[in-house]
Design a protein around this motif. Sequence first.
Motif, PDB file in Angstrom:
ATOM      1  N   ARG A 161       1.019  -1.244  -0.069  1.00 51.75           N
ATOM      2  CA  ARG A 161      -0.112  -0.045   0.119  1.00 51.75           C
ATOM      3  C   ARG A 161       0.853   1.309  -0.016  1.00 51.75           C
ATOM      4  N   ARG A 162       2.158   1.170   0.423  1.00 45.53           N
ATOM      5  CA  ARG A 162       3.205   2.180   0.298  1.00 45.53           C
ATOM      6  C   ARG A 162       3.510   2.664  -1.255  1.00 45.53           C
ATOM      7  N   THR A 163       3.825   1.656  -1.830  1.00 46.03           N
ATOM      8  CA  THR A 163       4.256   1.844  -3.215  1.00 46.03           C
ATOM      9  C   THR A 163       3.382   1.733  -4.415  1.00 46.03           C
ATOM     10  N   GLY A 164       2.340   0.827  -3.833  1.00 49.66           N
ATOM     11  CA  GLY A 164       1.178   0.629  -4.881  1.00 49.66           C
ATOM     12  C   GLY A 164       1.550  -0.459  -5.941  1.00 49.66           C
ATOM     13  N   ARG A 165       2.688  -1.056  -5.704  1.00 48.28           N
ATOM     14  CA  ARG A 165       3.243  -2.361  -6.234  1.00 48.28           C
ATOM     15  C   ARG A 165       2.281  -3.565  -5.683  1.00 48.28           C
ATOM     16  N   TYR A 166       2.200  -4.457  -6.914  1.00 47.65           N
ATOM     17  CA  TYR A 166       1.656  -5.780  -6.361  1.00 47.65           C
ATOM     18  C   TYR A 166       2.189  -6.854  -7.088  1.00 47.65           C
ATOM     19  N   TRP A 167       2.170  -7.956  -6.264  1.00 44.77           N
ATOM     20  CA  TRP A 167       2.734  -9.415  -6.495  1.00 44.77           C
ATOM     21  C   TRP A 167       1.672 -10.275  -6.746  1.00 44.77           C
ATOM     22  N   GLN A 168       1.705 -11.041  -7.601  1.00 44.93           N
ATOM     23  CA  GLN A 168       0.516 -12.125  -8.118  1.00 44.93           C
ATOM     24  C   GLN A 168       1.135 -13.564  -7.633  1.00 44.93           C
ATOM     25  N   VAL A 169       0.491 -14.564  -6.896  1.00 49.12           N
ATOM     26  CA  VAL A 169       1.268 -15.599  -6.437  1.00 49.12           C
ATOM     27  C   VAL A 169       0.251 -16.587  -6.852  1.00 49.12           C
ATOM     28  N   ASN A 170       0.821 -17.775  -7.560  1.00 53.99           N
ATOM     29  CA  ASN A 170      -0.137 -18.744  -7.914  1.00 53.99           C
ATOM     30  C   ASN A 170      -0.562 -19.423  -6.858  1.00 53.99           C
ATOM     31  N   ARG A 171      -1.306 -20.617  -7.049  1.00 53.53           N
ATOM     32  CA  ARG A 171      -2.091 -21.463  -5.876  1.00 53.53           C
ATOM     33  C   ARG A 171      -0.824 -22.033  -4.997  1.00 53.53           C
ATOM     34  N   THR A 172       0.183 -22.644  -5.668  1.00 55.60           N
ATOM     35  CA  THR A 172       1.186 -23.504  -4.838  1.00 55.60           C
ATOM     36  C   THR A 172       1.828 -22.236  -3.932  1.00 55.60           C
ATOM     37  N   GLY A 173       2.538 -21.171  -4.634  1.00 56.30           N
ATOM     38  CA  GLY A 173       2.992 -20.264  -3.871  1.00 56.30           C
ATOM     39  C   GLY A 173       2.112 -19.487  -2.921  1.00 56.30           C
TER      40      GLY A 173
END
Length: 84
Positions: free
Chosen positions: A21-33
């Motif tokens: 929320r500080r940078t607005g960047r996001y990561w998508q993680v798959n089901r295993t992750g």
Amino acid sequence: MHLHPDTALTDTPDGSVLLNRRTGRYWQVNRTGTHTLDRLLAGESADRIAADLAARYDIDAARVRADIAKMTDNLLAAGLVESP
């Protein structure tokens, strides 16, 4: 390990999304992750998770452990999780 206070975690049909929320960047993680991250956040050891995933998917535990370490390092570097 725990989520950084400024991190939002949302489940999706394909895994989860972590938002800084500080940078607005996001990561998508798959089901295993997501499964791995949930277990790490619950305090389970990476070695135990790697052994379970290696047995489940019939793959090399050392490779899984390396993948978990890389994911953890990336999440720490992105400021999405913190290590005590």
